[in-house]
Enzyme design. Structure first.
Site, mmCIF file in Angstrom:
data_model
loop_
_atom_site.group_PDB
_atom_site.id
_atom_site.type_symbol
_atom_site.label_atom_id
_atom_site.label_comp_id
_atom_site.label_asym_id
_atom_site.label_seq_id
_atom_site.Cartn_x
_atom_site.Cartn_y
_atom_site.Cartn_z
ATOM 1 N N ALA A 10 -44.942 24.775 37.553
ATOM 2 C CA ALA A 10 -43.710 25.529 37.235
ATOM 3 C C ALA A 10 -42.462 24.656 37.246
ATOM 4 O O ALA A 10 -41.362 25.171 37.108
ATOM 5 C CB ALA A 10 -43.552 26.682 38.222
ATOM 6 N N THR A 11 -42.621 23.355 37.387
ATOM 7 C CA THR A 11 -41.443 22.486 37.525
ATOM 8 C C THR A 11 -40.881 22.020 36.188
ATOM 9 O O THR A 11 -39.864 21.325 36.159
ATOM 10 C CB THR A 11 -41.793 21.239 38.373
ATOM 11 O OG1 THR A 11 -42.962 20.616 37.812
ATOM 12 C CG2 THR A 11 -42.037 21.609 39.822
ATOM 13 N N VAL A 60 -53.065 20.576 41.459
ATOM 14 C CA VAL A 60 -54.190 21.474 41.134
ATOM 15 C C VAL A 60 -55.541 20.750 41.148
ATOM 16 O O VAL A 60 -56.583 21.385 41.171
ATOM 17 C CB VAL A 60 -54.014 22.212 39.781
ATOM 18 C CG1 VAL A 60 -52.862 23.195 39.826
ATOM 19 C CG2 VAL A 60 -53.894 21.255 38.613
ATOM 20 N N ASN A 86 -51.038 27.130 33.950
ATOM 21 C CA ASN A 86 -50.231 26.363 32.992
ATOM 22 C C ASN A 86 -50.313 24.856 33.214
ATOM 23 O O ASN A 86 -50.240 24.082 32.258
ATOM 24 C CB ASN A 86 -48.770 26.838 33.115
ATOM 25 C CG ASN A 86 -47.794 25.878 32.479
ATOM 26 O OD1 ASN A 86 -47.656 25.825 31.271
ATOM 27 N ND2 ASN A 86 -47.112 25.068 33.309
ATOM 28 N N TYR A 152 -58.207 15.382 25.040
ATOM 29 C CA TYR A 152 -57.266 16.491 25.281
ATOM 30 C C TYR A 152 -57.746 17.737 24.539
ATOM 31 O O TYR A 152 -57.790 18.835 25.108
ATOM 32 C CB TYR A 152 -55.850 16.105 24.839
ATOM 33 C CG TYR A 152 -54.869 17.245 24.991
ATOM 34 C CD1 TYR A 152 -54.498 17.702 26.259
ATOM 35 C CD2 TYR A 152 -54.339 17.902 23.881
ATOM 36 C CE1 TYR A 152 -53.629 18.771 26.413
ATOM 37 C CE2 TYR A 152 -53.457 18.971 24.029
ATOM 38 C CZ TYR A 152 -53.108 19.402 25.299
ATOM 39 O OH TYR A 152 -52.245 20.466 25.451
ATOM 40 N N GLY A 183 -48.645 25.664 19.630
ATOM 41 C CA GLY A 183 -48.647 24.419 18.852
ATOM 42 C C GLY A 183 -47.598 23.498 19.458
ATOM 43 O O GLY A 183 -47.504 23.379 20.677
ATOM 44 N N LEU A 184 -46.798 22.873 18.604
ATOM 45 C CA LEU A 184 -45.793 21.914 19.092
ATOM 46 C C LEU A 184 -44.682 22.596 19.887
ATOM 47 O O LEU A 184 -43.913 23.372 19.328
ATOM 48 C CB LEU A 184 -45.112 21.252 17.891
ATOM 49 C CG LEU A 184 -45.800 20.128 17.133
ATOM 50 C CD1 LEU A 184 -44.882 19.646 16.021
ATOM 51 C CD2 LEU A 184 -46.145 18.984 18.067
ATOM 52 N N VAL A 185 -44.599 22.283 21.155
ATOM 53 C CA VAL A 185 -43.529 22.818 22.008
ATOM 54 C C VAL A 185 -42.779 21.623 22.586
ATOM 55 O O VAL A 185 -43.404 20.734 23.185
ATOM 56 C CB VAL A 185 -44.098 23.654 23.179
ATOM 57 C CG1 VAL A 185 -42.965 24.360 23.920
ATOM 58 C CG2 VAL A 185 -45.134 24.660 22.701
ATOM 59 N N THR A 187 -41.183 19.831 25.194
ATOM 60 C CA THR A 187 -41.088 19.844 26.666
ATOM 61 C C THR A 187 -41.224 18.382 27.105
ATOM 62 O O THR A 187 -41.041 17.473 26.293
ATOM 63 C CB THR A 187 -42.256 20.659 27.275
ATOM 64 O OG1 THR A 187 -43.486 20.000 26.892
ATOM 65 C CG2 THR A 187 -42.291 22.091 26.777
HETATM 66 P P1 NDP Z 1 -44.578 19.535 30.801
HETATM 67 O O1 NDP Z 1 -44.973 18.124 30.979
HETATM 68 O O2 NDP Z 1 -43.152 19.841 30.528
HETATM 69 O O3 NDP Z 1 -45.042 20.385 32.062
HETATM 70 C C1 NDP Z 1 -46.318 20.212 32.630
HETATM 71 C C2 NDP Z 1 -46.323 20.826 34.015
HETATM 72 O O4 NDP Z 1 -47.636 20.699 34.572
HETATM 73 C C3 NDP Z 1 -45.371 20.107 34.966
HETATM 74 O O5 NDP Z 1 -44.785 21.032 35.837
HETATM 75 C C4 NDP Z 1 -46.314 19.176 35.709
HETATM 76 O O6 NDP Z 1 -45.855 18.771 36.968
HETATM 77 C C5 NDP Z 1 -47.522 20.085 35.844
HETATM 78 N N1 NDP Z 1 -48.706 19.343 36.230
HETATM 79 C C6 NDP Z 1 -49.319 18.348 35.565
HETATM 80 N N2 NDP Z 1 -50.354 17.884 36.267
HETATM 81 C C7 NDP Z 1 -50.400 18.623 37.416
HETATM 82 C C8 NDP Z 1 -51.237 18.627 38.537
HETATM 83 N N3 NDP Z 1 -52.270 17.787 38.643
HETATM 84 N N4 NDP Z 1 -50.994 19.515 39.522
HETATM 85 C C9 NDP Z 1 -49.964 20.380 39.436
HETATM 86 N N5 NDP Z 1 -49.117 20.418 38.398
HETATM 87 C C10 NDP Z 1 -49.341 19.542 37.396
HETATM 88 O O7 NDP Z 1 -45.488 20.064 29.613
HETATM 89 P P2 NDP Z 1 -45.686 21.520 28.981
HETATM 90 O O8 NDP Z 1 -44.811 22.514 29.620
HETATM 91 O O9 NDP Z 1 -45.621 21.356 27.532
HETATM 92 O O10 NDP Z 1 -47.207 21.780 29.376
HETATM 93 C C11 NDP Z 1 -47.648 22.952 30.049
HETATM 94 C C12 NDP Z 1 -49.003 23.375 29.520
HETATM 95 O O11 NDP Z 1 -48.863 23.703 28.139
HETATM 96 C C13 NDP Z 1 -50.066 22.287 29.576
HETATM 97 O O12 NDP Z 1 -51.274 22.877 29.967
HETATM 98 C C14 NDP Z 1 -50.160 21.797 28.136
HETATM 99 O O13 NDP Z 1 -51.412 21.269 27.832
HETATM 100 C C15 NDP Z 1 -49.903 23.085 27.399
HETATM 101 N N6 NDP Z 1 -49.471 22.959 26.022
HETATM 102 C C16 NDP Z 1 -48.340 22.247 25.700
HETATM 103 C C17 NDP Z 1 -47.936 22.161 24.375
HETATM 104 C C18 NDP Z 1 -46.766 21.341 23.937
HETATM 105 O O14 NDP Z 1 -46.673 21.021 22.738
HETATM 106 N N7 NDP Z 1 -45.828 21.004 24.817
HETATM 107 C C19 NDP Z 1 -48.691 22.876 23.332
HETATM 108 C C20 NDP Z 1 -49.859 23.552 23.780
HETATM 109 C C21 NDP Z 1 -50.213 23.617 25.085
HETATM 110 P P3 NDP Z 1 -45.357 17.263 37.270
HETATM 111 O O15 NDP Z 1 -43.925 17.239 36.829
HETATM 112 O O16 NDP Z 1 -45.562 17.126 38.726
HETATM 113 O O17 NDP Z 1 -46.227 16.350 36.447
HETATM 114 C C1 8X3 Z 2 -50.187 20.515 22.720
HETATM 115 C C2 8X3 Z 2 -50.013 20.649 21.257
HETATM 116 O O1 8X3 Z 2 -50.748 19.724 19.026
HETATM 117 O O2 8X3 Z 2 -49.708 18.203 20.607
HETATM 118 O O3 8X3 Z 2 -51.354 21.141 23.152
HETATM 119 O O4 8X3 Z 2 -51.931 18.993 20.974
HETATM 120 S S1 8X3 Z 2 -50.643 19.336 20.448
#
Ligand code: NDP
Ligand code: 8X3
Length: 251
Positions: A10-11, A60, A86, A152, A183-185, A187
């Protein structure tokens, strides 16, 4: 009705956006992550606007730490209504035959085994109470592989299989199970993927208006608040100029 919502990771990004949207929805939040300081800042931000927030610091991948944190939940927080799985990441974009073993292990341990650990600890209570909702953050990457996505994509295909499997296993209860596939977010995702190469990360979102964490959080809150008989099983959410994991039309 107010719910207890637990969000992993959630960070940042989608997890943080979910925290803010569920807070706006009037829910109580258990926010988990690895970054104690960031969690404390987010807790302050949300308690300042009247949300009850509990933070749990653990990775996690650390099954014992997850077990400890969840088994020590205080009274009033033990009945988790919504689990948002997440926490996750991508590392690298190398061809499969050149990938780094360490990156593969981290992705599999986090995206796959971490999600499974949380599910294993939280869902029995939901089944017992005959109430609850698991929202897994999958990805368009789980629908089909794209160049360099290999491991991935495999973890996100596994998230789809685990989400579908869980839905089957709880079908006789009122527990609902959702796979959200963004898809592409934009972050911190690509910064992490490219090991801090911010320029390369920024290029991922060049020429296209990407989704935001809020776009995904809106769907999560919608799914969690759908009428009891409605199960939002799976949602693919793409930017308008993205058609699949590998078809992105840049202006
Ligand atoms: P961010 O990197 O912004 O956020 C990822 C979050 O996951 C951070 O809070 C991170 O914490 C946490 N995290 C990673 N590894 C661990 C761990 N081992 N234990 C606890 N927390 C952990 O990326 P997103 O918000 O984009 O990603 C969130 C989810 O969305 C992921 O599952 C990603 O695969 C998925 N996703 C993202 C997409 C994108 O395009 N951005 C598209 C589709 C899916 P810390 O800061 O400590 O690393
Ligand atoms: C994150 C989206 O298309 O970069 O899951 O894999 S992508």
């Amino acid at each position: 009705m107010e719910k207890v919502v637990l969000i992993t990771g959630a960070t940042s990004g989608i997890g943080l956006a979910c925290a803010r949207k569920f807070a706006k929805n009037g829910d109580k939040l258990i926010l988990t992550g690895r970054n104690r300081q960031r969690l404390a800042e987010i807790q302050k931000e949300l308690t300042d606007v009247g949300t009850e927030v509990l933070t749990l610091v653990f990775d996690v991948r650390d099954r014992e730490a997850a077990d400890r944190a969840l088994s020590e939940l205080p009274e009033g927080w033990r009945e988790i209504d919504v689990l948002v799985n997440n926490a996750g990441l991508a590392l690298g974009l190398e061809p499969e035959y050149e990938g780094r073993f360490e990156d593969w292990d981290t992705m599999i341990d986090t995206n796959l085994k971490g999600l499974l650990t949380m599910t294993r600890f939280v869902v029995p209570g939901m089944v017992k109470r005959n109430r609850g909702h698991v929202i897994n953050i999958g990805s368009v990457a789980g629908d089909a592989a794209y160049a360099g996505g290999n491991v991935y994509c495999a973890t996100k295909a596994a998230v789809k299989a685990l989400t579908d499997g869980l839905r089957i296993d709880v079908a006789g209860t009122n527990v609902r199970v959702t796979n959200l596939k963004p898809g592409l977010v934009e972050t911190n995702f690509s910064n992490t993927r490219f090991h801090g190469d911010t320029e390369r990360a920024a290029n991922v979102y060049k020429g296209i208006k990407p989704l935001t964490g809020d776009d995904i959080a809106d769907v999560a809150v919608y799914a969690a608040n759908a009428p009891e008989h409605v199960q939002i099983a799976e949602v693919l959410i793409l930017a308008t100029h993205q058609a699949s994991g590998s078809v992105i039309v840049r202006q």
